[in-house]
Design a protein around this motif. Structure first.
Motif, PDB file in Angstrom:
ATOM      1  N   ASN A  10       0.841  -1.196   0.000  1.00 37.33           N
ATOM      2  CA  ASN A  10       0.000   0.000   0.000  1.00 37.33           C
ATOM      3  C   ASN A  10       0.871   1.240   0.000  1.00 37.33           C
ATOM      4  OD1 ASN A  10      -2.035  -1.941   0.674  1.00 37.33           O
ATOM      5  ND2 ASN A  10      -1.500  -1.668   2.831  1.00 37.33           N
ATOM      6  N   TYR A  11       0.383   2.281  -0.665  1.00 33.56           N
ATOM      7  CA  TYR A  11       0.967   3.610  -0.469  1.00 33.56           C
ATOM      8  C   TYR A  11      -0.087   4.401   0.292  1.00 33.56           C
ATOM      9  CZ  TYR A  11       4.575   2.441  -3.872  1.00 33.56           C
ATOM     10  OH  TYR A  11       5.623   1.855  -4.524  1.00 33.56           O
ATOM     11  N   GLY A  12       0.103   4.562   1.575  1.00 34.65           N
ATOM     12  CA  GLY A  12      -0.929   5.193   2.391  1.00 34.65           C
ATOM     13  C   GLY A  12      -2.200   4.369   2.289  1.00 34.65           C
ATOM     14  N   LYS A  15      -4.196   0.875  -2.136  1.00 34.39           N
ATOM     15  CA  LYS A  15      -3.713  -0.504  -2.244  1.00 34.39           C
ATOM     16  C   LYS A  15      -3.203  -0.717  -3.662  1.00 34.39           C
ATOM     17  CE  LYS A  15      -6.575  -2.854   1.176  1.00 34.39           C
ATOM     18  NZ  LYS A  15      -7.270  -1.788   1.928  1.00 34.39           N
ATOM     19  N   VAL A  16      -1.920  -0.951  -3.780  1.00 33.16           N
ATOM     20  CA  VAL A  16      -1.317  -1.066  -5.106  1.00 33.16           C
ATOM     21  C   VAL A  16      -1.132  -2.537  -5.499  1.00 33.16           C
ATOM     22  CG1 VAL A  16       0.727  -0.556  -6.477  1.00 33.16           C
ATOM     23  CG2 VAL A  16      -0.211   1.181  -4.961  1.00 33.16           C
ATOM     24  N   LEU A  17      -0.628  -3.347  -4.581  1.00 37.53           N
ATOM     25  CA  LEU A  17      -0.576  -4.794  -4.804  1.00 37.53           C
ATOM     26  C   LEU A  17      -1.570  -5.424  -3.837  1.00 37.53           C
ATOM     27  CD1 LEU A  17       3.300  -5.417  -5.110  1.00 37.53           C
ATOM     28  CD2 LEU A  17       1.652  -4.860  -6.918  1.00 37.53           C
ATOM     29  N   GLY A  34       0.562  -5.800 -18.521  1.00 41.84           N
ATOM     30  CA  GLY A  34      -0.616  -5.244 -17.872  1.00 41.84           C
ATOM     31  C   GLY A  34      -0.644  -3.746 -18.058  1.00 41.84           C
ATOM     32  N   PRO A  35      -1.841  -3.154 -17.880  1.00 41.07           N
ATOM     33  CA  PRO A  35      -1.969  -1.721 -18.105  1.00 41.07           C
ATOM     34  C   PRO A  35      -1.110  -0.908 -17.149  1.00 41.07           C
ATOM     35  CG  PRO A  35      -4.072  -2.697 -17.413  1.00 41.07           C
ATOM     36  CD  PRO A  35      -3.099  -3.796 -17.515  1.00 41.07           C
ATOM     37  N   SER A  36      -0.858   0.323 -17.543  1.00 38.89           N
ATOM     38  CA  SER A  36      -0.124   1.258 -16.712  1.00 38.89           C
ATOM     39  C   SER A  36      -0.851   1.407 -15.368  1.00 38.89           C
ATOM     40  CB  SER A  36      -0.057   2.590 -17.462  1.00 38.89           C
ATOM     41  OG  SER A  36       0.594   3.527 -16.675  1.00 38.89           O
ATOM     42  N   GLY A  37      -0.098   1.375 -14.288  1.00 39.83           N
ATOM     43  CA  GLY A  37      -0.692   1.537 -12.963  1.00 39.83           C
ATOM     44  C   GLY A  37      -1.149   0.227 -12.341  1.00 39.83           C
ATOM     45  N   SER A  38      -0.889  -0.909 -13.003  1.00 34.92           N
ATOM     46  CA  SER A  38      -1.384  -2.177 -12.456  1.00 34.92           C
ATOM     47  C   SER A  38      -0.481  -2.740 -11.367  1.00 34.92           C
ATOM     48  CB  SER A  38      -1.582  -3.200 -13.585  1.00 34.92           C
ATOM     49  OG  SER A  38      -0.403  -3.381 -14.320  1.00 34.92           O
ATOM     50  N   GLY A  39       0.705  -2.136 -11.162  1.00 30.38           N
ATOM     51  CA  GLY A  39       1.555  -2.564 -10.057  1.00 30.38           C
ATOM     52  C   GLY A  39       2.781  -3.362 -10.473  1.00 30.38           C
ATOM     53  N   LYS A  40       3.070  -3.400 -11.762  1.00 28.12           N
ATOM     54  CA  LYS A  40       4.195  -4.208 -12.254  1.00 28.12           C
ATOM     55  C   LYS A  40       5.531  -3.708 -11.693  1.00 28.12           C
ATOM     56  CE  LYS A  40       3.245  -3.186 -16.554  1.00 28.12           C
ATOM     57  NZ  LYS A  40       2.164  -2.192 -16.316  1.00 28.12           N
ATOM     58  N   SER A  41       5.754  -2.402 -11.800  1.00 32.15           N
ATOM     59  CA  SER A  41       7.016  -1.850 -11.291  1.00 32.15           C
ATOM     60  C   SER A  41       7.100  -2.015  -9.773  1.00 32.15           C
ATOM     61  CB  SER A  41       7.139  -0.365 -11.641  1.00 32.15           C
ATOM     62  OG  SER A  41       7.209  -0.194 -13.031  1.00 32.15           O
ATOM     63  N   THR A  42       6.005  -1.795  -9.109  1.00 27.59           N
ATOM     64  CA  THR A  42       5.995  -1.927  -7.651  1.00 27.59           C
ATOM     65  C   THR A  42       6.371  -3.350  -7.250  1.00 27.59           C
ATOM     66  OG1 THR A  42       4.282  -0.235  -7.503  1.00 27.59           O
ATOM     67  CG2 THR A  42       4.567  -1.665  -5.581  1.00 27.59           C
ATOM     68  N   PHE A  43       5.859  -4.322  -7.987  1.00 22.98           N
ATOM     69  CA  PHE A  43       6.187  -5.710  -7.667  1.00 22.98           C
ATOM     70  C   PHE A  43       7.684  -5.967  -7.848  1.00 22.98           C
ATOM     71  CE2 PHE A  43       6.364 -10.289  -8.923  1.00 22.98           C
ATOM     72  CZ  PHE A  43       6.131 -10.788  -7.655  1.00 22.98           C
TER      73      PHE A  43
HETATM   74  P1  ADP Z   1       2.937  -0.144 -13.418  1.00 21.17           P
HETATM   75  O1  ADP Z   1       4.403  -0.355 -13.354  1.00 21.17           O
HETATM   76  O2  ADP Z   1       2.156  -1.394 -13.679  1.00 21.17           O
HETATM   77  O3  ADP Z   1       2.560   0.936 -14.386  1.00 21.17           O
HETATM   78  P2  ADP Z   1       3.256   0.934 -10.763  1.00 21.17           P
HETATM   79  O4  ADP Z   1       3.744  -0.182  -9.937  1.00 21.17           O
HETATM   80  O5  ADP Z   1       4.263   1.921 -11.216  1.00 21.17           O
HETATM   81  O6  ADP Z   1       2.438   0.349 -12.004  1.00 21.17           O
HETATM   82  O7  ADP Z   1       2.156   1.754  -9.989  1.00 21.17           O
HETATM   83  C1  ADP Z   1       1.005   1.153  -9.427  1.00 21.17           C
HETATM   84  C2  ADP Z   1       0.208   2.197  -8.708  1.00 21.17           C
HETATM   85  O8  ADP Z   1       0.926   2.634  -7.562  1.00 21.17           O
HETATM   86  C3  ADP Z   1      -0.090   3.431  -9.523  1.00 21.17           C
HETATM   87  O9  ADP Z   1      -1.425   3.811  -9.269  1.00 21.17           O
HETATM   88  C4  ADP Z   1       0.875   4.449  -8.980  1.00 21.17           C
HETATM   89  O10 ADP Z   1       0.323   5.748  -9.096  1.00 21.17           O
HETATM   90  C5  ADP Z   1       1.026   4.038  -7.548  1.00 21.17           C
HETATM   91  N1  ADP Z   1       2.360   4.377  -7.005  1.00 21.17           N
HETATM   92  C6  ADP Z   1       3.533   3.917  -7.479  1.00 21.17           C
HETATM   93  N2  ADP Z   1       4.570   4.379  -6.740  1.00 21.17           N
HETATM   94  C7  ADP Z   1       4.024   5.161  -5.786  1.00 21.17           C
HETATM   95  C8  ADP Z   1       4.554   5.941  -4.706  1.00 21.17           C
HETATM   96  N3  ADP Z   1       5.871   5.973  -4.463  1.00 21.17           N
HETATM   97  N4  ADP Z   1       3.672   6.605  -3.914  1.00 21.17           N
HETATM   98  C9  ADP Z   1       2.354   6.552  -4.160  1.00 21.17           C
HETATM   99  N5  ADP Z   1       1.787   5.844  -5.149  1.00 21.17           N
HETATM  100  C10 ADP Z   1       2.595   5.158  -5.956  1.00 21.17           C
END
Ligand code: ADP
Ligand code: MG
Length: 250
Positions: A10-12, A15-17, A34-43
């Motif tokens: 979670n970011y605050g 819920k991202v993942l 997956g679409p932009s914002g789906s959480g791939k980079s976060t994972f």
């Molecule tokens: P993807 O790589 O699939 O495009 P991300 O993992 O970059 O997706 O982002 C997933 C979601 O998390 C997005 O809605 C993004 O705005 C949010 N997010 C990513 N990093 C942060 C952060 N450091 N603080 C708050 N929200 C974030």
């Protein structure tokens, strides 16, 4: 090599993942789409200790990422232990972030010398081998600005390999490149996969995914919607969301 069991982040309040479960076998390549914002980079960032997992368990090579489990309770890892785990994982980003004021070979030897305390002569020899491997044997003494984007990204791959990682993460490694430069980077990645490297690759290069991936994972809204052999996911998607995403991509 990677096992995610209901990983949440979670970011605050956001819920991202939302419970990512997936496994990547040693020597396999998993492509994440997956679409932009789906959480791939976060994972990927969770795997590489750049983000803290909030719930669930994430293991790399059998070791719990970010925490140690003792007596059924989770304890946060000592930063030094986390740093050690991180050193065994290579990551390549969309933007290559080479040191602009250093030559190509100096970029590649930096981490092995500083972090692994490798002798400069030994590191330089290894760097030159790696540069030859990515097709840049003749660019060792050039500066990043003298290289094309595709060449810079291949240097970034060599730089990651110089740490002898057991796992390589790629986050849209060709998305910032001019179309004619994409192929040379994918070809280096394909060689790496053929050599047995375990790789998790976020990419929208479906040709690469189809030919190289052992597993194709479609993420949307912080969950794995569908995962399987690329020919199954691409040729016969079971979920509407996957079908819609692929239709927009092609
Ligand atoms: P993807 O790589 O699939 O495009 P991300 O993992 O970059 O997706 O982002 C997933 C979601 O998390 C997005 O809605 C993004 O705005 C949010 N997010 C990513 N990093 C942060 C952060 N450091 N603080 C708050 N929200 C974030
Ligand atoms: Mg991303």
């Amino acid at each position: 090599m990677v096992r995610a069991d209901r990983v949440c982040k979670n970011y605050g309040a956001v819920k991202v993942l939302k419970g990512i479960s997936l496994e990547v076998q040693r020597g396999h390549v998993a492509c994440l789409i997956g679409p932009s914002g789906s959480g791939k980079s976060t994972f990927l960032r969770c795997i590489n200790h750049l983000e803290r997992v909030d719930a669930g368990r994430l293991y790399v090579d059998g070791t719990l990422v970010g925490y140690a489990e003792r007596g059924g309770k989770l304890h946060e890892l000592h930063p030094r232990t986390a740093a050690k785990q991180r050193r065994e994982i290579g990551m390549v980003f969309q933007h290559f972030n080479l040191f602009p004021h250093r030559t190509v070979v100096a970029n590649v030897v930096e981490a092995p010398i500083l972090v692994k305390k490798m002798r400069r002569s030994e590191a330089t020899e290894m760097a030159r081998d790696l540069l030859a491997k990515v097709g840049l044997g003749n660019k060792a003494d050039a500066y990043p600005a003298q290289l094309s984007g595709g060449q810079q990204q291949r240097v970034a791959i060599a730089r990651a390999l110089a740490m002898e990682p057991k796992l390589m993460l790629f986050d849209e490694p060709t998305s910032a490149l001019d179309p004619e430069l994409v192929g040379e980077v994918l070809s280096v990645m394909r060689d790496l996969a053929d050599g047995g490297m375990t790789m998790v690759v976020v990419t929208h290069e479906m040709g690469f995914a189809r030919e190289v991936a052992d597993q194709l994972v479609f993420m949307d809204g912080g969950v794995v919607v569908e995962a399987g052999a690329p020919e199954d996911v691409l040729g016969n998607p079971r979920q509407d969301r996957t079908r819609e995403f692929l239709a927009r991509l092609l």
